[in-house]
Design a protein around this motif. Structure first.
Motif, PDB file in Angstrom:
ATOM      1  N   THR A   7     158.866  28.519 -46.711  1.00 43.33           N
ATOM      2  CA  THR A   7     158.117  27.540 -47.508  1.00 43.33           C
ATOM      3  C   THR A   7     158.362  26.126 -47.009  1.00 43.33           C
ATOM      4  O   THR A   7     157.423  25.332 -46.826  1.00 43.33           O
ATOM      5  CB  THR A   7     158.515  27.640 -48.994  1.00 43.33           C
ATOM      6  OG1 THR A   7     158.219  28.961 -49.464  1.00 43.33           O
ATOM      7  CG2 THR A   7     157.744  26.630 -49.835  1.00 43.33           C
ATOM      8  N   LEU A   8     159.632  25.791 -46.768  1.00 40.85           N
ATOM      9  CA  LEU A   8     159.975  24.474 -46.249  1.00 40.85           C
ATOM     10  C   LEU A   8     159.417  24.284 -44.845  1.00 40.85           C
ATOM     11  O   LEU A   8     158.953  23.191 -44.493  1.00 40.85           O
ATOM     12  CB  LEU A   8     161.494  24.289 -46.235  1.00 40.85           C
ATOM     13  CG  LEU A   8     162.213  24.352 -47.579  1.00 40.85           C
ATOM     14  CD1 LEU A   8     163.708  24.183 -47.382  1.00 40.85           C
ATOM     15  CD2 LEU A   8     161.674  23.297 -48.542  1.00 40.85           C
ATOM     16  N   SER A   9     159.438  25.344 -44.052  1.00 42.21           N
ATOM     17  CA  SER A   9     158.921  25.269 -42.687  1.00 42.21           C
ATOM     18  C   SER A   9     157.430  24.950 -42.681  1.00 42.21           C
ATOM     19  O   SER A   9     156.957  24.147 -41.863  1.00 42.21           O
ATOM     20  CB  SER A   9     159.180  26.589 -41.967  1.00 42.21           C
ATOM     21  OG  SER A   9     158.640  26.567 -40.664  1.00 42.21           O
ATOM     22  N   ASP A  10     156.679  25.565 -43.578  1.00 42.82           N
ATOM     23  CA  ASP A  10     155.238  25.297 -43.664  1.00 42.82           C
ATOM     24  C   ASP A  10     154.966  23.823 -43.959  1.00 42.82           C
ATOM     25  O   ASP A  10     154.118  23.186 -43.321  1.00 42.82           O
ATOM     26  CB  ASP A  10     154.603  26.147 -44.770  1.00 42.82           C
ATOM     27  CG  ASP A  10     154.369  27.584 -44.339  1.00 42.82           C
ATOM     28  OD1 ASP A  10     154.860  27.981 -43.276  1.00 42.82           O
ATOM     29  OD2 ASP A  10     153.670  28.309 -45.084  1.00 42.82           O
ATOM     30  N   LYS A  11     155.674  23.289 -44.932  1.00 45.55           N
ATOM     31  CA  LYS A  11     155.487  21.872 -45.284  1.00 45.55           C
ATOM     32  C   LYS A  11     155.847  20.982 -44.110  1.00 45.55           C
ATOM     33  O   LYS A  11     155.143  20.000 -43.814  1.00 45.55           O
ATOM     34  CB  LYS A  11     156.331  21.516 -46.504  1.00 45.55           C
ATOM     35  CG  LYS A  11     156.103  20.098 -47.003  1.00 45.55           C
ATOM     36  CD  LYS A  11     156.859  19.833 -48.293  1.00 45.55           C
ATOM     37  CE  LYS A  11     156.580  18.424 -48.817  1.00 45.55           C
ATOM     38  NZ  LYS A  11     157.298  18.158 -50.100  1.00 45.55           N
ATOM     39  N   ALA A  12     156.927  21.328 -43.396  1.00 41.53           N
ATOM     40  CA  ALA A  12     157.335  20.545 -42.230  1.00 41.53           C
ATOM     41  C   ALA A  12     156.285  20.618 -41.126  1.00 41.53           C
ATOM     42  O   ALA A  12     156.050  19.631 -40.417  1.00 41.53           O
ATOM     43  CB  ALA A  12     158.682  21.040 -41.721  1.00 41.53           C
ATOM     44  N   VAL A  13     155.641  21.769 -40.947  1.00 41.46           N
ATOM     45  CA  VAL A  13     154.571  21.900 -39.951  1.00 41.46           C
ATOM     46  C   VAL A  13     153.423  20.955 -40.277  1.00 41.46           C
ATOM     47  O   VAL A  13     152.911  20.236 -39.399  1.00 41.46           O
ATOM     48  CB  VAL A  13     154.065  23.355 -39.880  1.00 41.46           C
ATOM     49  CG1 VAL A  13     152.735  23.427 -39.117  1.00 41.46           C
ATOM     50  CG2 VAL A  13     155.077  24.256 -39.200  1.00 41.46           C
ATOM     51  N   LEU A  14     153.011  20.924 -41.537  1.00 38.35           N
ATOM     52  CA  LEU A  14     151.898  20.053 -41.936  1.00 38.35           C
ATOM     53  C   LEU A  14     152.274  18.581 -41.764  1.00 38.35           C
ATOM     54  O   LEU A  14     151.472  17.784 -41.249  1.00 38.35           O
ATOM     55  CB  LEU A  14     151.502  20.343 -43.383  1.00 38.35           C
ATOM     56  CG  LEU A  14     150.838  21.696 -43.633  1.00 38.35           C
ATOM     57  CD1 LEU A  14     150.683  21.947 -45.127  1.00 38.35           C
ATOM     58  CD2 LEU A  14     149.475  21.768 -42.942  1.00 38.35           C
ATOM     59  N   LEU A  15     153.463  18.210 -42.181  1.00 37.73           N
ATOM     60  CA  LEU A  15     153.890  16.815 -42.026  1.00 37.73           C
ATOM     61  C   LEU A  15     153.956  16.414 -40.559  1.00 37.73           C
ATOM     62  O   LEU A  15     153.529  15.322 -40.173  1.00 37.73           O
ATOM     63  CB  LEU A  15     155.258  16.621 -42.689  1.00 37.73           C
ATOM     64  CG  LEU A  15     155.281  16.642 -44.213  1.00 37.73           C
ATOM     65  CD1 LEU A  15     156.725  16.714 -44.723  1.00 37.73           C
ATOM     66  CD2 LEU A  15     154.574  15.417 -44.789  1.00 37.73           C
ATOM     67  N   ALA A  16     154.487  17.306 -39.715  1.00 32.70           N
ATOM     68  CA  ALA A  16     154.604  17.004 -38.288  1.00 32.70           C
ATOM     69  C   ALA A  16     153.239  16.915 -37.626  1.00 32.70           C
ATOM     70  O   ALA A  16     153.010  16.062 -36.753  1.00 32.70           O
ATOM     71  CB  ALA A  16     155.451  18.078 -37.605  1.00 32.70           C
ATOM     72  N   THR A  17     152.324  17.764 -38.024  1.00 30.83           N
ATOM     73  CA  THR A  17     150.988  17.782 -37.423  1.00 30.83           C
ATOM     74  C   THR A  17     150.229  16.501 -37.721  1.00 30.83           C
ATOM     75  O   THR A  17     149.485  15.983 -36.863  1.00 30.83           O
ATOM     76  CB  THR A  17     150.195  18.990 -37.940  1.00 30.83           C
ATOM     77  OG1 THR A  17     150.901  20.197 -37.622  1.00 30.83           O
ATOM     78  CG2 THR A  17     148.798  19.044 -37.317  1.00 30.83           C
ATOM     79  N   PHE A  18     150.430  15.969 -38.926  1.00 35.13           N
ATOM     80  CA  PHE A  18     149.644  14.802 -39.352  1.00 35.13           C
ATOM     81  C   PHE A  18     150.483  13.524 -39.420  1.00 35.13           C
ATOM     82  O   PHE A  18     150.158  12.598 -40.159  1.00 35.13           O
ATOM     83  CB  PHE A  18     148.985  15.080 -40.706  1.00 35.13           C
ATOM     84  CG  PHE A  18     147.959  16.169 -40.651  1.00 35.13           C
ATOM     85  CD1 PHE A  18     146.698  15.918 -40.116  1.00 35.13           C
ATOM     86  CD2 PHE A  18     148.252  17.445 -41.096  1.00 35.13           C
ATOM     87  CE1 PHE A  18     145.745  16.931 -40.043  1.00 35.13           C
ATOM     88  CE2 PHE A  18     147.307  18.458 -41.021  1.00 35.13           C
ATOM     89  CZ  PHE A  18     146.047  18.203 -40.491  1.00 35.13           C
ATOM     90  N   GLY A  19     151.547  13.463 -38.652  1.00 40.08           N
ATOM     91  CA  GLY A  19     152.319  12.229 -38.546  1.00 40.08           C
ATOM     92  C   GLY A  19     153.018  11.807 -39.807  1.00 40.08           C
ATOM     93  O   GLY A  19     153.233  10.607 -40.030  1.00 40.08           O
ATOM     94  N   GLY A  20     153.373  12.752 -40.656  1.00 40.71           N
ATOM     95  CA  GLY A  20     154.129  12.448 -41.860  1.00 40.71           C
ATOM     96  C   GLY A  20     153.289  12.195 -43.091  1.00 40.71           C
ATOM     97  O   GLY A  20     153.832  12.071 -44.194  1.00 40.71           O
TER      98      GLY A  20
END
Length: 284
Positions: free
Chosen positions: A40-53
């Motif tokens: 779950t945390l990994s998914d959120k981190a993927v989205l944040l990383a993809t869109f620059g935070g």
């Protein structure tokens, strides 16, 4: 940073299934999705990383991204892979599916930038990570069993990430491991599904791979364990269909497929550990 590679003595118990398989003398665990519920945390981190935070509104308005989860069809392509392998898949998906419809194109990071940003975001959250159901209990059961089998972790995560994820789970879980082999270990030339990481984990416990029992949640990890010569228990993500779960056996070669670690019964492997008995049922 790796733990000590000293081993405990293992008893010579014959596996009950056919009487011919090598005695299990060590236990090897995957980490993410097997011992720790990082997905779950990994998914959120993927989205944040993809869109620059800053995840844009057109993404947060879509399911399942509205819950900071990435689509399952994308997620299952990433499970068990190292960052250098899964990051290009995420970027390709973003270019095809996550651009806004108004024509204002988003400039996505390259693979290495995405991987680094993902690690940074996950690092900020990873001390929140919970253990997977039954994980702590299974590790403790092995540690306290009469056979006293040595245990190791073989994870695609890098050592720096492992050090942060383990902070909340040192007592009762990580304290019982004699070795940790991470994806950035110099001895691991190829990531899962190549056997490198499990061969190295067995070597550090001073046992033969065929004397190891592996626990894995990802198909690539199951394949890695079998390619190394280990016996493998698969615990697939519950979002897999029955047809997809069957692939863990037909294609991956898993010896056992469980819904949860709580279902594990070691007796067919000649092990005096039956976690299912602690719950009084094998259905969860």
């Amino acid at each position: 940073m790796t733990a000590s590679t000293d081993t405990h003595a293992a008893s010579e118990t014959t596996i009950a299934d056919d009487g011919c398989s090598p005695t299990i003398k060590a236990i090897l665990f995957d980490l993410d999705g097997t011992l720790l519920d990082t997905e779950t945390l990994s998914d959120k981190a993927v989205l944040l990383a993809t869109f620059g935070g800053a995840i844009p509104p057109h993404i947060l308005s879509q399911s399942p991204m509205s819950n900071y989860s990435i689509p399952w069809e994308l997620k299952k392509q990433l499970l068990g892979l190292r960052g250098a392998e899964w990051a290009p898949i995420v970027i390709d998906n973003a270019q095809r599916n996550w651009q806004p419809s108004n024509g204002d194109l988003i400039r996505f990071p390259d693979a290495m930038q995405l991987w680094k940003a993902w690690e940074d975001h996950l690092s900020d959250m990873c001390e929140q990570v919970e253990a997977c159901p039954g994980a702590k209990e299974l590790v403790q059961a092995f540690a306290s069993s009469p056979q006293q089998l040595p245990m190791a972790i073989a994870t695609s995560s890098r050592y720096a990430g492992v050090d942060k994820k383990r902070k909340r789970h040192e007592e009762g879980m990580f304290e019982h491991f004699q070795a940790i082999v991470a994806g950035d270990d110099p001895a691991v030339k190829n990531g899962k599904p190549a056997p490198d990481i499990y061969l190295q984990a067995a070597k550090r416990l001073q046992v033969r791979p065929e004397e190891c029992l592996v626990f894995e949640d990802a198909l690539s990890g199951v394949k890695a364990g079998k390619a190394a010569g280990c016996r493998v228990v698969a615990i697939p993500d519950p979002r897999y269909t029955e047809t997809e779960r069957a692939v863990f056996e037909t294609e991956g070669g898993a010896d056992v497929i469980l819904n949860s670690l709580w279902e594990f019964d070691g007796r067919p492997f000649g092990l005096d550990v039956n976690l299912s008995s602690l719950r009084g049922t094998t259905t969860f």
